[in-house]
Motif scaffolding. Structure first.
Motif, PDB file in Angstrom:
ATOM      1  N   ARG A 153       0.842  -1.180   0.000  1.00 50.00           N
ATOM      2  CA  ARG A 153       0.000   0.000   0.000  1.00 50.00           C
ATOM      3  C   ARG A 153       0.886   1.240   0.000  1.00 50.00           C
ATOM      4  N   PRO A 154       0.376   2.356  -0.491  1.00 45.69           N
ATOM      5  CA  PRO A 154       1.172   3.577  -0.434  1.00 45.69           C
ATOM      6  C   PRO A 154       1.247   4.090   0.989  1.00 45.69           C
ATOM      7  N   TRP A 155       2.183   4.951   1.239  1.00 45.90           N
ATOM      8  CA  TRP A 155       2.333   5.507   2.567  1.00 45.90           C
ATOM      9  C   TRP A 155       1.837   6.941   2.579  1.00 45.90           C
ATOM     10  N   SER A 156       0.980   7.254   3.549  1.00 44.19           N
ATOM     11  CA  SER A 156       0.455   8.603   3.685  1.00 44.19           C
ATOM     12  C   SER A 156       1.155   9.304   4.840  1.00 44.19           C
ATOM     13  N   PHE A 157       1.507  10.574   4.636  1.00 46.32           N
ATOM     14  CA  PHE A 157       2.150  11.346   5.696  1.00 46.32           C
ATOM     15  C   PHE A 157       1.149  11.755   6.761  1.00 46.32           C
ATOM     16  N   ASP A 158      -0.144  11.683   6.442  1.00 48.31           N
ATOM     17  CA  ASP A 158      -1.174  12.055   7.404  1.00 48.31           C
ATOM     18  C   ASP A 158      -1.328  10.983   8.471  1.00 48.31           C
ATOM     19  N   GLY A 159      -1.789  11.375   9.653  1.00 54.57           N
ATOM     20  CA  GLY A 159      -2.005  10.412  10.706  1.00 54.57           C
ATOM     21  C   GLY A 159      -2.424  11.083  11.998  1.00 54.57           C
ATOM     22  N   ASP A 160      -2.419  10.289  13.082  1.00 52.00           N
ATOM     23  CA  ASP A 160      -2.770  10.808  14.394  1.00 52.00           C
ATOM     24  C   ASP A 160      -1.946  10.084  15.454  1.00 52.00           C
ATOM     25  N   ASN A 161      -2.317  10.213  16.717  1.00 49.63           N
ATOM     26  CA  ASN A 161      -1.584   9.606  17.844  1.00 49.63           C
ATOM     27  C   ASN A 161      -0.107   9.999  17.849  1.00 49.63           C
ATOM     28  N   PRO A 162       0.261  11.254  17.705  1.00 54.99           N
ATOM     29  CA  PRO A 162       1.690  11.606  17.657  1.00 54.99           C
ATOM     30  C   PRO A 162       2.386  11.401  18.995  1.00 54.99           C
ATOM     31  N   ALA A 163       3.614  10.888  18.939  1.00 59.00           N
ATOM     32  CA  ALA A 163       4.448  10.688  20.130  1.00 59.00           C
ATOM     33  C   ALA A 163       5.826  11.269  19.843  1.00 59.00           C
ATOM     34  N   PRO A 164       6.123  12.490  20.302  1.00 65.17           N
ATOM     35  CA  PRO A 164       7.398  13.136  19.975  1.00 65.17           C
ATOM     36  C   PRO A 164       8.513  12.774  20.944  1.00 65.17           C
ATOM     37  N   LEU A 165       9.732  12.872  20.451  1.00 65.03           N
ATOM     38  CA  LEU A 165      10.940  12.769  21.271  1.00 65.03           C
ATOM     39  C   LEU A 165      11.881  13.875  20.824  1.00 65.03           C
ATOM     40  N   ILE A 166      12.251  14.763  21.765  1.00 70.81           N
ATOM     41  CA  ILE A 166      13.095  15.916  21.449  1.00 70.81           C
ATOM     42  C   ILE A 166      14.499  15.690  21.992  1.00 70.81           C
ATOM     43  N   ASP A 167      15.480  15.808  21.120  1.00 69.63           N
ATOM     44  CA  ASP A 167      16.873  15.714  21.539  1.00 69.63           C
ATOM     45  C   ASP A 167      17.212  16.979  22.337  1.00 69.63           C
ATOM     46  N   GLN A 168      17.563  16.796  23.617  1.00 69.36           N
ATOM     47  CA  GLN A 168      17.780  17.943  24.500  1.00 69.36           C
ATOM     48  C   GLN A 168      19.004  18.766  24.108  1.00 69.36           C
ATOM     49  N   LYS A 169      19.911  18.186  23.342  1.00 65.38           N
ATOM     50  CA  LYS A 169      21.121  18.904  22.951  1.00 65.38           C
ATOM     51  C   LYS A 169      20.949  19.656  21.633  1.00 65.38           C
ATOM     52  N   THR A 170      20.339  19.012  20.657  1.00 68.37           N
ATOM     53  CA  THR A 170      20.246  19.597  19.308  1.00 68.37           C
ATOM     54  C   THR A 170      18.890  20.219  19.010  1.00 68.37           C
ATOM     55  N   GLY A 171      17.868  19.809  19.739  1.00 71.44           N
ATOM     56  CA  GLY A 171      16.526  20.271  19.440  1.00 71.44           C
ATOM     57  C   GLY A 171      15.834  19.483  18.344  1.00 71.44           C
ATOM     58  N   ASN A 172      16.538  18.491  17.751  1.00 70.20           N
ATOM     59  CA  ASN A 172      15.921  17.670  16.719  1.00 70.20           C
ATOM     60  C   ASN A 172      14.726  16.906  17.292  1.00 70.20           C
ATOM     61  N   VAL A 173      13.690  16.776  16.470  1.00 66.92           N
ATOM     62  CA  VAL A 173      12.455  16.130  16.906  1.00 66.92           C
ATOM     63  C   VAL A 173      12.178  14.906  16.031  1.00 66.92           C
ATOM     64  N   SER A 174      11.845  13.790  16.679  1.00 62.75           N
ATOM     65  CA  SER A 174      11.348  12.602  15.981  1.00 62.75           C
ATOM     66  C   SER A 174       9.961  12.294  16.536  1.00 62.75           C
ATOM     67  N   VAL A 175       9.041  11.974  15.667  1.00 63.99           N
ATOM     68  CA  VAL A 175       7.653  11.731  16.059  1.00 63.99           C
ATOM     69  C   VAL A 175       7.190  10.401  15.474  1.00 63.99           C
ATOM     70  N   LEU A 176       6.703   9.521  16.337  1.00 61.51           N
ATOM     71  CA  LEU A 176       5.995   8.329  15.882  1.00 61.51           C
ATOM     72  C   LEU A 176       4.510   8.668  15.824  1.00 61.51           C
ATOM     73  N   TYR A 177       3.817   8.107  14.841  1.00 60.69           N
ATOM     74  CA  TYR A 177       2.393   8.380  14.718  1.00 60.69           C
ATOM     75  C   TYR A 177       1.708   7.215  14.016  1.00 60.69           C
ATOM     76  N   ARG A 178       0.388   7.196  14.095  1.00 66.03           N
ATOM     77  CA  ARG A 178      -0.395   6.158  13.436  1.00 66.03           C
ATOM     78  C   ARG A 178      -0.908   6.662  12.099  1.00 66.03           C
ATOM     79  N   CYS A 179      -0.836   5.807  11.101  1.00 61.74           N
ATOM     80  CA  CYS A 179      -1.399   6.135   9.789  1.00 61.74           C
ATOM     81  C   CYS A 179      -2.494   5.124   9.490  1.00 61.74           C
ATOM     82  N   ASP A 180      -3.693   5.611   9.264  1.00 61.02           N
ATOM     83  CA  ASP A 180      -4.824   4.731   8.965  1.00 61.02           C
ATOM     84  C   ASP A 180      -5.508   5.266   7.727  1.00 61.02           C
ATOM     85  N   SER A 181      -5.185   4.683   6.567  1.00 59.88           N
ATOM     86  CA  SER A 181      -5.705   5.200   5.307  1.00 59.88           C
ATOM     87  C   SER A 181      -6.952   4.471   4.844  1.00 59.88           C
ATOM     88  N   GLY A 182      -7.446   3.511   5.647  1.00 62.32           N
ATOM     89  CA  GLY A 182      -8.681   2.841   5.274  1.00 62.32           C
ATOM     90  C   GLY A 182      -8.547   1.865   4.136  1.00 62.32           C
TER      91      GLY A 182
END
Length: 419
Positions: free
Chosen positions: A238-267
């Protein structure tokens, strides 16, 4: 780049003599039939599964003035054309003879087909002349129809040696072009506006690296939907959609870089559900966010069958990256049901935040034991969150839970065992 029959490319290559530019589009022509030719792929690390096939076919009957032979042309012998449809013609297709040994198409005579009918299928076909390969007219073969099994046996009045498979509705699978592997086919699907699933078939070319046919479809059904093929030659996804919900961020305290896990449900997919976990990265919480991971957006493959989870919780420690999820307690893409009492929480880990691995054993279940010795089995145990001790070890697990036969939910806190 991967070329489709519609001229769409999933990504482009630009070249420059300097990093400062100017950058110009590269002109690349790919001959997929040339020995040793290669196509570039869009995503690495894609596993493969099987492809389904159209059942039935057409029975062609020899013209009475030549004999009384017949030949069955299975739809699996139909091949894709530049029009993006499946077709068979007597000039180049198989079989080449009727069951009495007479040729279906004879040089200087033409087609010996006197009648035909659709058998063992609900599909429809178009019939035509002349052969699409040997004598291609400017606008394609001259076709007429459609014909189906309801039509019965149809006697031809003009030379007929070309048959084209059509579908009874607009929602269907169609040929998009050739790609080197399933990753490239997925890329084609992602840039095809109405594509919801894709299938890559290299059974006629020899497997990954040699090119295969890329099929896309615009409904919510899988093609294929079972697992029975060689994994290096067949794939669906299936294709991958950038849209989603349930975001869970993690911020690197030194660099400020952000990584976010999220759910994608395209039906799409089995049970109209495709709850995969995606990952996005950004230099700050303001963005811009780009898709991460090795699968072009998700932490596990989008190929069927896939891992489904939701409600991610993300953290890191000296051992790497970790994530908890509400596990798939509904019927998954393999049509396997996981009871909450045995399968409520999933854990995934990564050394670098790019390559992720799911643990097979659930990290917690919906069956708990209270301090007073009593037990409980919950019908829902979702939305995991961890609280950590001062030394960074997980100390408490927090979930939203619901009892059986109880419309109310509440928050449950458990202590976490640390070795």
């Amino acid at each position: 780049t991967t070329t489709t029959t519609t001229g769409v490319t999933p990504f482009e290559i630009h070249t420059s003599s300097s990093l400062d530019g100017p950058w110009k589009p590269a002109s690349t022509t790919i001959n997929t039939k040339a020995p040793g030719s290669k196509l570039l792929t869009l995503y690495p690390g894609v596993s493969n599964v099987d492809v389904g096939e159209q059942h039935g076919g057409i029975m062609v009957y020899e013209d009475n003035k030549y004999g009384n032979g017949k030949a069955f042309i299975a739809f699996t012998n139909f091949t894709p054309t530049v029009k993006g449809v499946f077709a068979w013609d007597a000039c180049s297709g198989f079989p080449t003879e009727f069951d009495n040994g007479h040729p279906i198409e004879k040089v200087n005579v033409g087609s010996r087909i006197g009648s035909f009918e659709v058998v063992n299928s609900t599909a429809s076909i178009m019939a035509g002349s002349p052969c699409a390969v040997e004598f291609p007219p400017p606008n394609g073969p001259l076709i007429y129809g459609p014909f189906s099994s309801k039509t019965g046996r149809f006697s031809v009045h003009n030379e007929t040696n070309y048959f084209e498979l059509v579908y009874e509705s607009a929602n269907s699978v169609r040929v998009a072009g050739m790609t080197e592997d399933a990753s490239g086919c997925r890329g084609v699907c992602e840039v095809t506006p109405d594509c919801k699933t894709y299938t890559w078939d290299a059974t006629k070319t020899g497997g990954s690296g040699l090119g295969g046919i890329c099929y896309v479809r615009n409904d919510s059904l899988w093609f294929p939907n079972v697992t029975n093929g060689p994994k290096t030659e067949l794939a669906s996804g299936r294709p991958w959609s950038f849209d989603g919900d349930n975001p869970a961020p993690l911020i690197d305290q030194k660099t400020g870089n952000v990584s976010v896990l999220y759910r994608c449900d395209s039906g799409v997919g089995v049970n109209n559900m495709a709850s995969l976990i995606g990952i996005a990265n950004a230099p700050s919480w303001k963005g811009p966010y780009t898709m991460g991971g090795v699968y072009g957006g998700s932490i596990s493959t989008q190929n069927y069958p896939y891992d489904e989870n939701e409600d991610p919780f993300l953290w890191s420690n000296s051992r790497g990256w970790h994530a908890l999820f509400h596990a798939n307690t509904w019927s998954d893409s393999r049509n396997v049901h996981h009871p909450v009492a045995e399968y409520a929480g999933r854990h995934a880990y990564s050394v670098d935040g790019v390559v992720w691995t799911y643990t097979e054993t659930p990290c917690y279940t919906g069956a708990i034991k209270y301090n007073n010795g009593s037990t409980a089995n919950f019908s829902r145990m979702e939305r995991p969150v961890l609280l950590f001790s001062d030394d960074g070890a997980p100390e408490y697990l927090i979930n939203g839970v619901q009892r059986y036969d109880d419309p109310y939910t509440f928050t449950l806190i458990q202590t976490v065992k640390n070795k």
